[in-house]
Design a protein around this motif. Structure first.
Motif, PDB file in Angstrom:
ATOM      1  N   UNK A 150      13.544   5.406  11.065  1.00 29.73           N
ATOM      2  CA  UNK A 150      14.220   6.366  10.185  1.00 29.73           C
ATOM      3  C   UNK A 150      14.370   5.714   8.817  1.00 29.73           C
ATOM      4  N   UNK A 151      13.921   6.425   7.781  1.00 35.20           N
ATOM      5  CA  UNK A 151      14.052   5.930   6.404  1.00 35.20           C
ATOM      6  C   UNK A 151      14.850   6.927   5.582  1.00 35.20           C
ATOM      7  N   UNK A 152      15.745   6.407   4.761  1.00 32.47           N
ATOM      8  CA  UNK A 152      16.455   7.203   3.769  1.00 32.47           C
ATOM      9  C   UNK A 152      15.976   6.718   2.400  1.00 32.47           C
ATOM     10  N   UNK A 153      15.432   7.642   1.604  1.00 35.15           N
ATOM     11  CA  UNK A 153      14.856   7.294   0.303  1.00 35.15           C
ATOM     12  C   UNK A 153      15.555   8.084  -0.798  1.00 35.15           C
ATOM     13  N   UNK A 154      16.123   7.359  -1.751  1.00 36.25           N
ATOM     14  CA  UNK A 154      16.909   7.971  -2.823  1.00 36.25           C
ATOM     15  C   UNK A 154      16.254   7.705  -4.174  1.00 36.25           C
ATOM     16  N   UNK A 155      16.196   8.768  -5.011  1.00 39.49           N
ATOM     17  CA  UNK A 155      15.615   8.634  -6.341  1.00 39.49           C
ATOM     18  C   UNK A 155      14.105   8.719  -6.315  1.00 39.49           C
ATOM     19  N   UNK A 156      13.569   9.780  -5.754  1.00 42.51           N
ATOM     20  CA  UNK A 156      12.109   9.905  -5.603  1.00 42.51           C
ATOM     21  C   UNK A 156      11.440  10.518  -6.837  1.00 42.51           C
ATOM     22  N   UNK A 157      12.183  11.306  -7.595  1.00 41.19           N
ATOM     23  CA  UNK A 157      11.684  12.001  -8.797  1.00 41.19           C
ATOM     24  C   UNK A 157      10.423  12.797  -8.466  1.00 41.19           C
ATOM     25  N   UNK A 158       9.241  12.383  -8.958  1.00 43.34           N
ATOM     26  CA  UNK A 158       8.025  13.176  -8.698  1.00 43.34           C
ATOM     27  C   UNK A 158       6.944  12.359  -7.995  1.00 43.34           C
ATOM     28  N   UNK A 159       7.325  11.271  -7.317  1.00 41.37           N
ATOM     29  CA  UNK A 159       6.336  10.417  -6.657  1.00 41.37           C
ATOM     30  C   UNK A 159       6.817  10.044  -5.263  1.00 41.37           C
ATOM     31  N   UNK A 160       6.119  10.551  -4.245  1.00 40.35           N
ATOM     32  CA  UNK A 160       6.497  10.221  -2.869  1.00 40.35           C
ATOM     33  C   UNK A 160       5.341   9.528  -2.134  1.00 40.35           C
ATOM     34  N   UNK A 161       4.525   8.770  -2.853  1.00 40.47           N
ATOM     35  CA  UNK A 161       3.407   8.089  -2.203  1.00 40.47           C
ATOM     36  C   UNK A 161       3.902   7.108  -1.132  1.00 40.47           C
ATOM     37  N   UNK A 162       4.984   6.378  -1.414  1.00 38.22           N
ATOM     38  CA  UNK A 162       5.550   5.441  -0.441  1.00 38.22           C
ATOM     39  C   UNK A 162       6.066   6.195   0.790  1.00 38.22           C
ATOM     40  N   UNK A 163       6.771   7.286   0.553  1.00 41.25           N
ATOM     41  CA  UNK A 163       7.342   8.075   1.649  1.00 41.25           C
ATOM     42  C   UNK A 163       6.241   8.684   2.526  1.00 41.25           C
ATOM     43  N   UNK A 164       5.160   9.123   1.911  1.00 38.74           N
ATOM     44  CA  UNK A 164       4.028   9.663   2.689  1.00 38.74           C
ATOM     45  C   UNK A 164       3.412   8.592   3.575  1.00 38.74           C
ATOM     46  N   UNK A 165       3.279   7.372   3.050  1.00 38.55           N
ATOM     47  CA  UNK A 165       2.727   6.260   3.852  1.00 38.55           C
ATOM     48  C   UNK A 165       3.639   5.950   5.038  1.00 38.55           C
ATOM     49  N   UNK A 166       4.947   5.918   4.806  1.00 37.03           N
ATOM     50  CA  UNK A 166       5.879   5.697   5.913  1.00 37.03           C
ATOM     51  C   UNK A 166       5.689   6.753   6.999  1.00 37.03           C
TER      52      UNK A 166
END
Length: 195
Positions: A4-20
């Motif tokens: 489970x990941x919580x990601x804060x402050x993504x703005x307009x780039x979620x490349x890291x979140x997509x990889x996770x």
């Protein structure tokens, strides 16, 4: 895998979140109150069933707060912002809903977080202090964050003293890794891992 990941402050780039999500099958919970994020990711779960988006800012308590434009050059459509006026070059702001990490975990029925990622323009230090003051760190395996440094020399000395005390506390049960990045001299990029 399957974390489970919580990601804060993504703005307009979620490349890291997509990889996770795709490489490690993480369940990713993204939070950002910026209008650009809300417009772009509000329905992200229709494309990725293990990525979820919420239009809240992370703070130490649940409350409505001013979210200052980073710069006067931004308009509402493309703004990035900060909850702290000293990390903004503008007096313009919008009001956003803030939730504490405890409230978010309760809403999502989570007892632990494998990865907490924060790029929240100045608020990272306060959140980190709050996590360790309230012993929430026992529910989090890894924290990665950016801590922006203030420019005022007097305030910077105080900030460094506070960070030093905080890092001493964190090092009791965690390892702190500094992540060097070129051309970034006003911030610290850190990875904090539970022993």
């Amino acid at each position: 895998e399957n974390g489970i990941a919580y990601c804060f402050g993504i703005h307009d780039d979620i490349s890291f979140e997509k990889k996770l999500s795709t490489l490690f099958n993480f369940n990713v919970f993204m939070y950002d109150p910026s209008p650009i994020s809300i417009k772009k990711y509000n329905n992200i779960n229709l494309k990725y069933n293990n990525i979820h988006f919420f239009p809240y800012a992370l703070w130490t308590i649940d409350k409505k707060m001013k979210f200052f434009y980073q710069s006067d050059e931004y308009d509402l459509e493309n703004m990035s912002g900060s909850l702290l006026e000293e990390f903004s070059d503008s007096e313009k702001y919008i009001e956003v809903e803030c939730l504490s990490l405890k409230s978010m975990m309760k809403k999502n029925s989570h007892k632990k977080i494998d990865l907490l990622k924060m790029d929240i323009e100045g608020a990272g230090q306060q959140i980190l202090e709050n996590i360790f003051e309230n012993n929430y760190d026992k529910f989090i395996n890894q924290i990665t964050l950016e801590i922006e440094l203030v420019t005022d020399p007097n305030k910077l000395n105080l900030q460094i003293k506070k960070l030093s005390a905080l890092f001493t506390k964190i090092k009791q049960n965690h390892k702190i890794h500094y992540i060097p990045r070129s051309k970034r001299f006003r911030s610290l990029e850190l990875l904090i891992v539970k022993n």
